[in-house]
Design a protein around this motif. Sequence first.
Motif, PDB file in Angstrom:
ATOM      1  N   ASP A 120     -11.084   4.110  -6.269  1.00 12.00           N
ATOM      2  CA  ASP A 120     -10.613   5.089  -7.251  1.00 12.00           C
ATOM      3  C   ASP A 120      -9.546   4.543  -8.208  1.00 12.00           C
ATOM      4  O   ASP A 120      -9.152   5.242  -9.145  1.00 12.00           O
ATOM      5  CB  ASP A 120     -10.050   6.321  -6.529  1.00 12.00           C
ATOM      6  CG  ASP A 120     -11.123   7.085  -5.764  1.00 12.00           C
ATOM      7  OD1 ASP A 120     -12.316   6.912  -6.068  1.00 12.00           O
ATOM      8  OD2 ASP A 120     -10.740   7.850  -4.851  1.00 12.00           O
ATOM      9  N   CYS A 121      -9.072   3.341  -7.977  1.00 12.72           N
ATOM     10  CA  CYS A 121      -8.021   2.786  -8.837  1.00 12.72           C
ATOM     11  C   CYS A 121      -8.563   2.463 -10.231  1.00 12.72           C
ATOM     12  O   CYS A 121      -9.702   2.014 -10.373  1.00 12.72           O
ATOM     13  CB  CYS A 121      -7.464   1.492  -8.236  1.00 12.72           C
ATOM     14  SG  CYS A 121      -6.361   1.770  -6.853  1.00 12.72           S
ATOM     15  N   PRO A 122      -7.736   2.664 -11.239  1.00 10.21           N
ATOM     16  CA  PRO A 122      -8.138   2.281 -12.593  1.00 10.21           C
ATOM     17  C   PRO A 122      -8.252   0.764 -12.727  1.00 10.21           C
ATOM     18  O   PRO A 122      -7.665   0.016 -11.933  1.00 10.21           O
ATOM     19  CB  PRO A 122      -6.990   2.792 -13.471  1.00 10.21           C
ATOM     20  CG  PRO A 122      -6.123   3.644 -12.607  1.00 10.21           C
ATOM     21  CD  PRO A 122      -6.432   3.313 -11.191  1.00 10.21           C
ATOM     22  N   ASP A 123      -8.984   0.314 -13.711  1.00  2.00           N
ATOM     23  CA  ASP A 123      -9.093  -1.121 -13.985  1.00  2.00           C
ATOM     24  C   ASP A 123      -7.710  -1.706 -14.216  1.00  2.00           C
ATOM     25  O   ASP A 123      -6.824  -1.047 -14.771  1.00  2.00           O
ATOM     26  CB  ASP A 123      -9.962  -1.373 -15.223  1.00  2.00           C
ATOM     27  CG  ASP A 123     -11.436  -1.085 -14.985  1.00  2.00           C
ATOM     28  OD1 ASP A 123     -11.818  -0.946 -13.810  1.00  2.00           O
ATOM     29  OD2 ASP A 123     -12.187  -0.992 -15.970  1.00  2.00           O
ATOM     30  N   GLY A 124      -7.527  -2.912 -13.756  1.00  2.00           N
ATOM     31  CA  GLY A 124      -6.272  -3.615 -13.967  1.00  2.00           C
ATOM     32  C   GLY A 124      -5.284  -3.512 -12.813  1.00  2.00           C
ATOM     33  O   GLY A 124      -4.294  -4.233 -12.783  1.00  2.00           O
TER      34      GLY A 124
ATOM     35  N   ALA B 108      -8.418   3.159   2.739  1.00  2.00           N
ATOM     36  CA  ALA B 108      -8.024   2.049   1.867  1.00  2.00           C
ATOM     37  C   ALA B 108      -9.152   1.710   0.890  1.00  2.00           C
ATOM     38  O   ALA B 108      -8.910   1.521  -0.306  1.00  2.00           O
ATOM     39  CB  ALA B 108      -7.644   0.830   2.704  1.00  2.00           C
ATOM     40  N   VAL B 109     -10.379   1.657   1.394  1.00  2.00           N
ATOM     41  CA  VAL B 109     -11.528   1.362   0.533  1.00  2.00           C
ATOM     42  C   VAL B 109     -11.682   2.450  -0.532  1.00  2.00           C
ATOM     43  O   VAL B 109     -11.892   2.156  -1.717  1.00  2.00           O
ATOM     44  CB  VAL B 109     -12.821   1.217   1.377  1.00  2.00           C
ATOM     45  CG1 VAL B 109     -14.059   1.200   0.498  1.00  2.00           C
ATOM     46  CG2 VAL B 109     -12.740  -0.040   2.235  1.00  2.00           C
TER      47      VAL B 109
ATOM     48  N   MET C 166      -2.682   9.367  -9.701  1.00  2.00           N
ATOM     49  CA  MET C 166      -2.540   8.489  -8.542  1.00  2.00           C
ATOM     50  C   MET C 166      -1.098   7.980  -8.480  1.00  2.00           C
ATOM     51  O   MET C 166      -0.526   7.638  -9.497  1.00  2.00           O
ATOM     52  CB  MET C 166      -3.528   7.320  -8.655  1.00  2.00           C
ATOM     53  CG  MET C 166      -3.411   6.335  -7.523  1.00  2.00           C
ATOM     54  SD  MET C 166      -4.667   5.063  -7.547  1.00  2.00           S
ATOM     55  CE  MET C 166      -5.985   5.935  -6.751  1.00  2.00           C
ATOM     56  N   ASP C 167      -0.517   7.948  -7.265  1.00  2.83           N
ATOM     57  CA  ASP C 167       0.833   7.423  -7.079  1.00  2.83           C
ATOM     58  C   ASP C 167       0.885   5.958  -7.482  1.00  2.83           C
ATOM     59  O   ASP C 167      -0.142   5.276  -7.529  1.00  2.83           O
ATOM     60  CB  ASP C 167       1.260   7.544  -5.609  1.00  2.83           C
ATOM     61  CG  ASP C 167       1.425   8.994  -5.157  1.00  2.83           C
ATOM     62  OD1 ASP C 167       1.614   9.859  -6.030  1.00  2.83           O
ATOM     63  OD2 ASP C 167       1.362   9.236  -3.943  1.00  2.83           O
ATOM     64  N   ASP C 168       2.095   5.470  -7.718  1.00  7.52           N
ATOM     65  CA  ASP C 168       2.248   4.074  -8.119  1.00  7.52           C
ATOM     66  C   ASP C 168       1.867   3.093  -7.026  1.00  7.52           C
ATOM     67  O   ASP C 168       1.273   2.073  -7.295  1.00  7.52           O
ATOM     68  CB  ASP C 168       3.684   3.800  -8.552  1.00  7.52           C
ATOM     69  CG  ASP C 168       3.983   4.368  -9.931  1.00  7.52           C
ATOM     70  OD1 ASP C 168       3.054   4.830 -10.603  1.00  7.52           O
ATOM     71  OD2 ASP C 168       5.156   4.347 -10.323  1.00  7.52           O
ATOM     72  N   LYS C 169       2.212   3.411  -5.766  1.00  6.86           N
ATOM     73  CA  LYS C 169       1.941   2.480  -4.663  1.00  6.86           C
ATOM     74  C   LYS C 169       1.314   3.216  -3.496  1.00  6.86           C
ATOM     75  O   LYS C 169       1.657   4.352  -3.209  1.00  6.86           O
ATOM     76  CB  LYS C 169       3.236   1.843  -4.166  1.00  6.86           C
ATOM     77  CG  LYS C 169       3.733   0.705  -4.982  1.00  6.86           C
ATOM     78  CD  LYS C 169       4.895   0.042  -4.259  1.00  6.86           C
ATOM     79  CE  LYS C 169       5.361  -1.169  -5.021  1.00  6.86           C
ATOM     80  NZ  LYS C 169       6.432  -1.860  -4.312  1.00  6.86           N
ATOM     81  N   LYS C 170       0.437   2.534  -2.802  1.00  6.37           N
ATOM     82  CA  LYS C 170      -0.153   3.018  -1.552  1.00  6.37           C
ATOM     83  C   LYS C 170      -0.076   1.883  -0.544  1.00  6.37           C
ATOM     84  O   LYS C 170      -0.262   0.721  -0.885  1.00  6.37           O
ATOM     85  CB  LYS C 170      -1.621   3.410  -1.731  1.00  6.37           C
ATOM     86  CG  LYS C 170      -1.872   4.564  -2.664  1.00  6.37           C
ATOM     87  CD  LYS C 170      -1.634   5.860  -1.952  1.00  6.37           C
ATOM     88  CE  LYS C 170      -2.052   7.006  -2.869  1.00  6.37           C
ATOM     89  NZ  LYS C 170      -1.749   8.275  -2.337  1.00  6.37           N
ATOM     90  N   LEU C 171       0.181   2.253   0.687  1.00  8.10           N
ATOM     91  CA  LEU C 171       0.218   1.276   1.769  1.00  8.10           C
ATOM     92  C   LEU C 171      -0.683   1.776   2.888  1.00  8.10           C
ATOM     93  O   LEU C 171      -0.544   2.910   3.331  1.00  8.10           O
ATOM     94  CB  LEU C 171       1.650   1.095   2.291  1.00  8.10           C
ATOM     95  CG  LEU C 171       1.815   0.184   3.497  1.00  8.10           C
ATOM     96  CD1 LEU C 171       1.480  -1.256   3.135  1.00  8.10           C
ATOM     97  CD2 LEU C 171       3.229   0.282   4.036  1.00  8.10           C
ATOM     98  N   PHE C 172      -1.583   0.937   3.327  1.00  6.55           N
ATOM     99  CA  PHE C 172      -2.491   1.272   4.420  1.00  6.55           C
ATOM    100  C   PHE C 172      -2.348   0.209   5.503  1.00  6.55           C
ATOM    101  O   PHE C 172      -2.472  -0.979   5.222  1.00  6.55           O
ATOM    102  CB  PHE C 172      -3.949   1.301   3.945  1.00  6.55           C
ATOM    103  CG  PHE C 172      -4.220   2.335   2.893  1.00  6.55           C
ATOM    104  CD1 PHE C 172      -4.551   3.628   3.253  1.00  6.55           C
ATOM    105  CD2 PHE C 172      -4.140   2.014   1.547  1.00  6.55           C
ATOM    106  CE1 PHE C 172      -4.793   4.592   2.286  1.00  6.55           C
ATOM    107  CE2 PHE C 172      -4.377   2.965   0.580  1.00  6.55           C
ATOM    108  CZ  PHE C 172      -4.704   4.265   0.937  1.00  6.55           C
ATOM    109  N   VAL C 173      -2.085   0.632   6.720  1.00  5.15           N
ATOM    110  CA  VAL C 173      -2.083  -0.279   7.863  1.00  5.15           C
ATOM    111  C   VAL C 173      -3.475  -0.199   8.464  1.00  5.15           C
ATOM    112  O   VAL C 173      -3.908   0.853   8.927  1.00  5.15           O
ATOM    113  CB  VAL C 173      -0.999   0.118   8.897  1.00  5.15           C
ATOM    114  CG1 VAL C 173      -1.060  -0.810  10.106  1.00  5.15           C
ATOM    115  CG2 VAL C 173       0.382   0.081   8.249  1.00  5.15           C
ATOM    116  N   LEU C 174      -4.175  -1.294   8.435  1.00  2.07           N
ATOM    117  CA  LEU C 174      -5.577  -1.315   8.855  1.00  2.07           C
ATOM    118  C   LEU C 174      -5.672  -1.392  10.376  1.00  2.07           C
ATOM    119  O   LEU C 174      -6.071  -2.388  10.955  1.00  2.07           O
ATOM    120  CB  LEU C 174      -6.298  -2.488   8.187  1.00  2.07           C
ATOM    121  CG  LEU C 174      -6.213  -2.500   6.651  1.00  2.07           C
ATOM    122  CD1 LEU C 174      -6.904  -3.731   6.101  1.00  2.07           C
ATOM    123  CD2 LEU C 174      -6.781  -1.224   6.067  1.00  2.07           C
TER     124      LEU C 174
END
Length: 135
Positions: free
Chosen positions: A24-28, A18-19, A1-9
């Motif tokens: 899918d993001c790891p804990d933390g 976005a959901v 997974m990339d370091d950052k994601k940006l979603f315009v809702l």
Amino acid sequence: MDDKKLFVLSHAQARSRAVDCVRDCPDGWTVKVLPPIRSLDANAAMWPILEAFSKQLKWPVNGQMVRMEPEEWKDVLTAAFKRETSRLAMGLDGGVVMLGMRTSKMPKAQFSELLEFLHATAAARGVKVYEQEFA
């Protein structure tokens, strides 16, 4: 997974993506939801005003009346918009640095208020922003 994601809702599919990403993001990992910030069009509307101030008004800097650059007017006017009269930092080699507000991080509503403030301040100081005002 990339370091950052940006979603315009801005539509259902963007919200769904976005959901999915959050699921899918790891804990933390951290999620930050922010109000919309000013658009590039809104930002572009600010610069003719700042350029008009730059061309038409002199301002006291280091005891001299000088023409300031549009970026310098942005610092002065955004500080005035926030009603900050003395947000200053000491420079690395002496002197003083005025700290302004980052307009790129302003929510749309606040940036709209800033544009209204800039127009009102221009009118109050006799700064003509648009060509038809010169006629």
